[in-house]
Write a protein that holds these residues in place. Sequence first.
Motif, short mmCIF file in Angstrom:
data_model
loop_
_atom_site.label_atom_id
_atom_site.label_comp_id
_atom_site.label_asym_id
_atom_site.label_seq_id
_atom_site.Cartn_x
_atom_site.Cartn_y
_atom_site.Cartn_z
N SER A 108 0.85 -1.19 0.00
CA SER A 108 0.00 0.00 0.00
C SER A 108 0.88 1.24 0.00
O SER A 108 1.99 1.24 0.56
N VAL B 222 -3.68 0.61 -2.78
CA VAL B 222 -3.13 -0.74 -2.80
C VAL B 222 -2.75 -1.14 -4.23
O VAL B 222 -3.51 -0.94 -5.17
N PRO C 206 -4.55 4.56 2.22
CA PRO C 206 -3.72 3.64 1.43
C PRO C 206 -4.26 3.38 0.04
O PRO C 206 -5.46 3.15 -0.13
N ARG D 283 -1.43 -4.86 3.49
CA ARG D 283 -2.67 -4.42 2.85
C ARG D 283 -3.66 -4.00 3.92
O ARG D 283 -3.98 -4.76 4.82
#
Length: 501
Positions: A52, A59, A57, A136
């Motif tokens: 990320s 990804v 974030p 993640r």
Amino acid sequence: MATIMISQILLLVLAQTASGSLLRVPLRREIVPVRRKGKVVSNKISFSGSLSVGSPPQVFRVVMDTGSGHLILPSSSCGSKACLLHRQYNVSASTTGTAINADGSQVDGLSDQVTIGFGTGQVLGEFAQEKVCLYRNDTGGEVPERSCVEVRMVTAVEMSEQPFSTFNFDGILGLGLQGLALSPEFSFFEAWASQQGAPGRKEFAFFLTEDEREESELLIGGHDAAQALEPLAWSPVALPEMGFWQLQIKAIRVGGVELDFCRSGDCRGVFDTGTSHLGIPAPFDKELLKLMTLPEASLRSFETSNPDSVDCRLAEAPALQIEVPGMNLTLEPAHYMRKQPLRKDVRLSETSGVSAETSPEPVRRLRQSKQAAGTRPNETGSAVSSERFCRPRLMPVKLPAPLGPKLFLLGEPLLQRYYTVFDWQSQQIGLSLAANRLNQQTQAGRPSKAVSVNKKSQQRTKQVDEIFLLQLPKSTAKLSKILPSQHLQEEDDDAASRPEL
């Protein structure tokens, strides 16, 4: 034994070992079919993991590549086909991201751009400073800080159609030594090693397998002795200032017979997780190809009534030995052979290979003539036999000094056979037979199910077409100044004749 259910949301598992906590990054083995006239004639293979970027974030799935030196992701401003097919990084949407020039200064007017060439393909990119996490975080939970680093990255405003448009991975995380990066601040592992305060070694390791019942993974912060069948044999990296994880190759043997090519002492091999084949220096590749090729009819499993039942990985072909300091690396046909036999006149992409020279195509493609039973006329009208041959997964490498000319690329066939540990601090490579199913069954004297002929495997040909993400030496990267809005347009078919950088 209790079964521990691990959530698929977590792509990073923290494991305690004698050397401290390891970051385990699961890797996905992706197989992409190559089609000609509606028929699958080969497959390309890659190993990729997730990370990320930024906050919140964003990804991405990236190839964890020991043969390159930068984190490269498609930019949201990129209009190339290869970018539009993937997730794109948006620096404006991140509270932790900053658009920068190559020296780290913030962009004010003109922006730095760089062209980076690979064995197959190239990217044109700009730069950003960003927070990157090998974790993640889709659920909004807290990200362990030890899995994150601040690093400079390349945001691609152009990506060549090959190989990037043919795979599901979005970009590349370069794990090459510092010499491959534009500066130390662009090196992910250099940033990780310098910023992490948790105990652990400054090393990472790859466990790769083609068996779907096992999970390939990248380990950061050390290695897992349980993934190796033997104690590690360590060898010093040759010419580490070049940035490649390469070892001196002392000898090459086929069937136990040493060949003359490396007797001069100037052969080296790059351990490259972004390469799907074994790269052999040209013109030596032709000699090796001849020694390791054998007629289909010589296989015990040969059946003229069902040609798809032949599996060349079961052939009684000679072993290939690559001697590095302190160890002989041995590959059997199960490791280096293509599964499907091919006619002698079929020219796979292995005929072009990796080169720093101008090529009529930026990516080599499989070329195959129309098939016919028995014999058929070629371009000159003469008859061509339909006899098929088992051939190894070899590619010619044509690179000049100082990286070449006697440079081998030790890709997937070898890296699935050997557990490989990369020691950043002491600049050494540790090798052992990997504790995967194929090696364990081979040691036990049992045939491997991975290469056994069965009805399921007969239904589909799984040849491997090449992918080489080996970054060409840093000296070939070209920096330029350009207004952020002046991105080059996507290459058309006529532009395919541009030289690779």
